[in-house]
Write an enzyme that holds these catalytic residues in place. Structure first.
Site, PDB file in Angstrom:
ATOM      1  N   ALA A   1      75.964  -0.123  10.893  1.00 39.22           N
ATOM      2  CA  ALA A   1      74.339   0.875  10.731  1.00 39.22           C
ATOM      3  C   ALA A   1      74.330   1.037   9.225  1.00 39.22           C
ATOM      4  CB  ALA A   1      74.613   1.644  11.409  1.00 39.22           C
ATOM      5  N   LYS A   2      73.704   0.780   8.443  1.00 37.82           N
ATOM      6  CA  LYS A   2      73.865   1.537   7.130  1.00 37.82           C
ATOM      7  C   LYS A   2      73.288   3.005   6.636  1.00 37.82           C
ATOM      8  CE  LYS A   2      71.679   0.103   2.340  1.00 37.82           C
ATOM      9  NZ  LYS A   2      72.963  -0.326   1.551  1.00 37.82           N
TER      10      LYS A   2
END
Length: 319
Positions: A160-161
């Site tokens: 996940a960014k």
């Protein structure tokens, strides 16, 4: 240097003046890091400005939000349209860096409040040069292995960014700069190589292109993916694999990839020269293929370029 302000930011479905795009100081994201974001670049091409891999970036934004269970109040297509719109309305025909961000906003306080805060979504765009300096593309940079490791599996999700994930990047990057290096490299929990503070990492050894696999606490970078596709297109063997730290010291070539960084050679690690201390031939070949996408020298057979109509109708009455 402060971010060079443009005129408008897209904020919750409206164009607002740059200085008016604000959130409350008690917004959930400020206190708990509950935001997801993307870094996207638009380039000037012979056919006009175009955004690189817009659909893929937006897909990853929604995937990051899904992992962290952040509701998205807009559709992917609405975000794509807004990205094109913010480039056009700010007159960024020469290219730009875009920053879409979705964050838990102002509501109840607490790590997991009884009533979920609303999600604020913003997209800003501005002209931004080379993340590691203008000379980095050819001359390369000096880096170090950080004393800070990347996060272990099942702690926080590396794929996940998310804003909170980048606390790790800040520690790695600040340590490197304090020691006089341009950037730091974090190791995975098992002691093998993970990635840079804000970049993916590639090495060349005996003509083979290698990069740490996704299981080594790396972000699945879109420039990383593009480089692997382009490398295979040019007949190079590509391996996603476990990379021991010492292999960086004896690599023939090393380079970073990322939206902000693009493709930047690494000339030394921990004071040890990589190869001949200059950009290597395979790095140069991949840079030419990558930047050729925007000059027209590389055919965009993957439909990675999303054109922008700089004359698209835009309503700024709500600004």
């Amino acid at each position: 240097m402060p971010i060079p302000a443009t005129k408008y930011i897209w904020f919750n479905g409206k164009l607002v003046l740059w200085e008016n795009a604000t959130v409350h100081v008690l917004s959930h994201a400020i206190h708990y890091g509950s935001s997801v974001f993307e870094g996207v670049r638009a380039y000037q091409t012979p056919s006009g400005p175009a955004i690189f891999r817009l659909t893929d970036h937006t897909r990853r934004l929604f995937e990051s939000a899904k992992i962290y269970r952040i509701p998205m109040p807009f559709t992917p297509e609405q975000i794509n349209v807004a990205c094109r719109e913010i480039i056009a309305v700010n007159g960024l025909a020469r290219g730009a860096y875009l920053r879409p961000v979705a964050m838990r906003g102002y509501g109840e306080i607490g790590v997991v409040p009884a009533t979920a805060p609303p999600t604020d979504v913003a997209i800003a765009a501005w002209e931004w040069g080379k993340y590691l300096g203008h000379a980095s593309e050819e001359e390369g940079v000096d880096v170090c292995i950080s004393s800070w490791n990347r996060v272990a599996p099942n702690t926080i999700p590396a794929l996940a960014k998310a804003g909170g994930n980048y606390l790790s990047s800040q520690l790695i990057g600040m340590e490197a700069k304090r020691l006089g290096f341009a950037e730091g490299i974090g190791l995975a929990p098992d002691g093998t190589v993970s990635e840079g503070a804000g970049e993916n990492l590639f090495l060349v050894k005996n003509g083979v292109l290698m990069t740490p696999s996704l299981s080594h606490s790396v972000l699945g970078g879109l420039t990383r993916d593009a480089v692997m596709v382009l490398a295979k297109e040019h007949g190079l063997e590509v391996r996603e694999t476990s990379v021991p730290r010492e292999l960086l010291y004896i690599a023939d070539e090393l380079f970073f990839t990322g939206t902000a960084t693009e493709i930047a050679p690494i000339r030394s690690v921990d004071g040890l020269t990589v190869g001949n201390g200059k950009r290597g031939p395979i790095t140069a070949q991949l840079q030419a293929a990558f930047f050729g996408l925007f000059s027209g020298k590389t055919v965009d057979k993957w439909n990675w370029l999303d054109p922008i109509d700089m004359k698209m109708p835009i309503n700024t009455k709500t600004a």
